[in-house]
Write a protein that holds these residues in place. Structure first.
Motif, short mmCIF file in Angstrom:
data_model
loop_
_atom_site.label_atom_id
_atom_site.label_comp_id
_atom_site.label_asym_id
_atom_site.label_seq_id
_atom_site.Cartn_x
_atom_site.Cartn_y
_atom_site.Cartn_z
N TYR A 150 0.82 -1.20 0.00
CA TYR A 150 0.00 0.00 0.00
C TYR A 150 0.86 1.27 0.00
O TYR A 150 1.99 1.27 0.49
CB TYR A 150 -0.92 0.04 1.22
N ARG A 151 0.32 2.32 -0.59
CA ARG A 151 0.93 3.63 -0.55
C ARG A 151 -0.01 4.60 0.16
O ARG A 151 -1.21 4.32 0.30
CB ARG A 151 1.23 4.15 -1.96
N TYR A 152 0.53 5.71 0.63
CA TYR A 152 -0.27 6.70 1.35
C TYR A 152 -0.37 7.97 0.52
O TYR A 152 0.57 8.36 -0.18
CB TYR A 152 0.34 7.02 2.71
N GLU A 153 -1.51 8.64 0.61
CA GLU A 153 -1.71 9.90 -0.09
C GLU A 153 -2.56 10.82 0.77
O GLU A 153 -3.57 10.40 1.34
CB GLU A 153 -2.37 9.67 -1.44
N VAL A 154 -2.16 12.06 0.87
CA VAL A 154 -2.89 13.06 1.65
C VAL A 154 -3.83 13.82 0.72
O VAL A 154 -3.43 14.22 -0.39
CB VAL A 154 -1.93 14.03 2.35
N VAL A 155 -5.06 13.99 1.15
CA VAL A 155 -6.05 14.75 0.38
C VAL A 155 -6.41 16.00 1.17
O VAL A 155 -6.83 15.91 2.33
CB VAL A 155 -7.32 13.91 0.12
N ILE A 156 -6.24 17.16 0.54
CA ILE A 156 -6.54 18.43 1.20
C ILE A 156 -7.76 19.05 0.52
O ILE A 156 -7.70 19.46 -0.64
CB ILE A 156 -5.34 19.39 1.12
N LEU A 157 -8.87 19.08 1.24
CA LEU A 157 -10.10 19.67 0.72
C LEU A 157 -10.14 21.14 1.12
O LEU A 157 -10.81 21.54 2.07
CB LEU A 157 -11.33 18.93 1.27
N ALA A 158 -9.39 21.95 0.40
CA ALA A 158 -9.29 23.38 0.72
C ALA A 158 -8.47 24.06 -0.38
O ALA A 158 -7.80 23.40 -1.17
CB ALA A 158 -8.61 23.58 2.07
N ASN A 159 -8.53 25.37 -0.40
CA ASN A 159 -7.71 26.13 -1.34
C ASN A 159 -6.27 26.17 -0.85
O ASN A 159 -6.02 26.40 0.35
CB ASN A 159 -8.24 27.56 -1.47
N LEU A 160 -5.34 25.93 -1.76
CA LEU A 160 -3.93 25.99 -1.42
C LEU A 160 -3.14 26.28 -2.69
O LEU A 160 -2.97 25.40 -3.54
CB LEU A 160 -3.45 24.69 -0.78
N SER A 161 -2.68 27.50 -2.83
CA SER A 161 -1.90 27.87 -4.01
C SER A 161 -0.52 28.34 -3.59
O SER A 161 -0.22 28.48 -2.39
CB SER A 161 -2.62 28.98 -4.79
N LYS A 162 0.34 28.54 -4.58
CA LYS A 162 1.69 29.05 -4.35
C LYS A 162 2.53 28.14 -3.47
O LYS A 162 3.48 28.58 -2.81
CB LYS A 162 1.64 30.47 -3.75
N VAL A 163 2.18 26.87 -3.42
CA VAL A 163 2.98 25.89 -2.71
C VAL A 163 3.29 24.77 -3.70
O VAL A 163 2.38 24.09 -4.19
CB VAL A 163 2.25 25.31 -1.48
#
Length: 597
Positions: A150-163
């Motif tokens: 298995y692999r892991y992945e983070v999901v961000i339910l939000a605005n995030l720019s310039k990163v």
């Protein structure tokens, strides 16, 4: 309705799915804070529903961890098929402006105790015990036998720019992350759930009954066409299996079908299908129904599954190109009887599977395959008449147009009949929130002053509209006209879409709007309509008395009284007169003299 308003409506419907004992999802409507908290949790539900096809509320709720001492993780999902464990951080915004612009603080991402939790720690760095849901997640992970795959992945339910992605990985303990900002949320969460295209089938498993099959479960036949090699498999499958697959995959399994659900226009056929299932205990359905045609990349049948008189059919990347109406109606029956499968007992339907066996994956071969699919689709869809509009429903230009209208204006453009039936049935949108394909062209033509074209009945005889001509200026003008149409017809129960006065008013509203602002700002739409409606009657009186418009006047003599009446042919004038210049000349003076409301 804006895209954000549609999102809120969807979230409220998700809350209604919760059992009444889940009080967090049923707050008093006057308690704004608790309503927003419920919507925030429902937002995570929406992600799980759309991304992984989790239709059951309780199943989704089990994956939510958002609470005190959650280690910064609001939810998760273990995807056994892709061998991926998703860790979710969500920041729902309670106003449209904030949802569309406000970004998540980087410290909120850093607050995720990803490594500690994945290491099996039960406490945070301050010694606080993680909540029960986090501990339950840790236990589930410990029970995965092949966790090394298995692999892991983070999901961000939000605005995030310039990163950048590399810097984002530093914030998530080195794990890859995907961001669902406001645009992605609208396009990949809101739109799919309204259109019923949110969960794609990869490997589809169908149980077969062999008890009444005298010569095996199937008939197979190899076919070579000028485009591709195929294998045709024909067999009877239980209707309940079809109902379940359509209930889960909805429109995502009808991508190549020229129509989607025909819940409204296909009511007569739907009732006939329903009667042969609900009204009979015997299997007349197998005789009456024309069957279902399905495309696949691979299909296999195993008759040795350790169950007497049972077999399993597996289909890879299935798509129904004929029989979508049958499949849809079966799924509605399953919903109606609350998943009671006994209503379908001993009833089967003919299924024809066309499997493409050509291993050539070059662009030319893929294009040939799509051409063959289109030909098969048009040839097999005979149960309900396929119109010219149906034939171009899947054209590239129509698909592009649908995307443009939603992304730019939040409009649900119905290029395929019935494709938003699921959103209507679930209460996410109402029928008036859908822009029917003929109406789009009528309003478009009206905003261009093409009144006679707008009155046409058969707009698709020459094929789909060329989207290359739909630049931003043309589309903004259409949208202004669309808002005018909504306002002009809001009090009408029946709308005559061949009424020259209606389309002339739409065109006039656009012209008036350009007087207020040459860039045709949408904010002036209400002002334009108010000006139009207040002065329309006087405008008609004005144009009817202009000497140059006398050719549109005629005298009618009453045969009984011999009384003469002077009449003005407005319909003829709207299409052949100097309507544009008359509107601009008349209403410019009104606007300049501040006589508008």
């Amino acid at each position: 309705m804006s895209k954000y308003a549609t999102l809120l409506n969807i979230l409220d419907k998700v809350c209604q799915e919760a059992p009444i004992t889940f009080k967090k999802y049923h707050p008093p409507v006057e308690d704004t804070e608790k309503v927003n908290q419920a919507r925030a949790r429902a937002f995570i539900h929406l992600y799980l529903k759309v991304s992984f096809g989790l239709l059951d509320f309780i199943e989704r709720e089990n994956y939510l961890t958002d609470d005190t001492f959650d280690g910064g993780i609001d939810g998760y999902y273990i995807d056994a098929d892709s061998k991926t464990i998703y860790l979710i951080q969500s920041k729902f915004r309670t106003s449209e402006s904030n949802f569309n612009s406000k970004e998540i603080e980087l410290m909120e991402i850093l607050a995720m105790d990803i490594s500690r939790i994945l290491d099996g720690e039960n406490q945070d760095e301050k010694g606080n015990e993680y909540n029960g849901k986090i501990k339950q997640m840790i236990k589930k992970l410990s029970l995965i036998k092949d966790i090394s795959r298995y692999r892991y992945e983070v999901v961000i339910l939000a605005n995030l720019s310039k990163v950048s992605n590399s810097n984002l990985k530093k914030l998530t303990d080195g794990y890859p992350a995907q961001v669902f900002d406001f645009e992605k949320s609208y396009n990949q969460l809101v739109y799919p759930v309204v259109s019923g295209t949110y969960f794609n089938a990869t490997d589809l498993h169908i149980s077969l009954d062999l008890s009444n099959k005298n010569s095996g479960s199937k008939i197979s036949y190899a076919v070579e066409t000028e485009y591709s090699k195929c294998e045709i498999t024909v067999l009877f499958v239980p209707t309940v299996e079809v109902a379940k697959l359509m209930q889960k995959y909805k429109n995502s399994i009808l991508k190549f079908n020229p129509r989607s659900y025909l819940e409204f226009t296909g009511r007569k056929v739907n009732n006939s299908i329903r009667e042969s299932i609900v009204g009979k205990k015997t299997n007349e359905f197998a005789l009456y129904n024309n069957g279902i045609t399905m495309l696949s990349d691979e299909s296999n049948i195993n008759e040795k599954i350790g169950q007497k008189n049972k077999a399993q059919l597996t289909v890879t990347n299935p798509q129904i190109i004929n029989g979508g109406q049958t499949s849809f109606t079966l799924s509605r029956i399953l919903d109606e009887f609350q998943n009671e499968e006994s209503i379908f007992e001993n009833k089967e339907v003919l299924l024809k599977i066309i499997t493409f066996t050509n291993e050539d994956t070059t662009p030319t071969s893929e294009a040939n395959k799509l051409e063959l699919i289109e030909a098969i689709s048009q040839a097999t869809n005979q149960q309900t008449t396929v119109t010219n509009a149906d034939k171009v429903a899947n054209s590239k230009s129509n698909i592009e147009l649908q995307s443009i209208l939603f992304n730019r204006y939040g409009i649900f453009y119905e290029r395929k009949l019935g494709e938003f039936a699921d959103g209507i049935a679930e209460g996410y949108i109402n029928e008036k929130g859908i822009l029917e394909r003929n109406l789009f062209y009528k309003i478009l033509y009206a905003t261009q002053g093409r009144i006679e074209d707008a009155k046409q009945k058969r707009l698709f005889q020459k094929g789909a509209f060329d989207t290359s001509s739909l630049n931003a200026k043309v589309l903004d003008k259409f949208y202004f006209g669309y808002l005018s149409f909504i306002e002009l017809t809001k009090d009408l129960t029946i709308i005559n879409l061949r009424n020259s006065q209606l389309f002339s008013k739409i065109y006039a509203s656009v012209l008036i709007g350009s007087i207020y602002d040459t860039d045709l700002s949408i904010k002036n739409s209400p002002k334009s309509i108010l000006t139009l409606t207040k002065h329309w009657n006087s405008f008609e009186g004005h144009i009817s008395t202009k000497p140059e418009n006398s050719r549109f006047s005629s005298i009618i003599i009453d045969k009984k009284t011999s009384q003469e009446t002077l009449t003005f042919n407005y319909a003829n004038y709207f299409s052949k007169g100097d309507f544009k210049n008359d509107v601009i000349g008349y209403f410019t003076a009104i606007v300049q003299n501040s006589q508008e409301i």
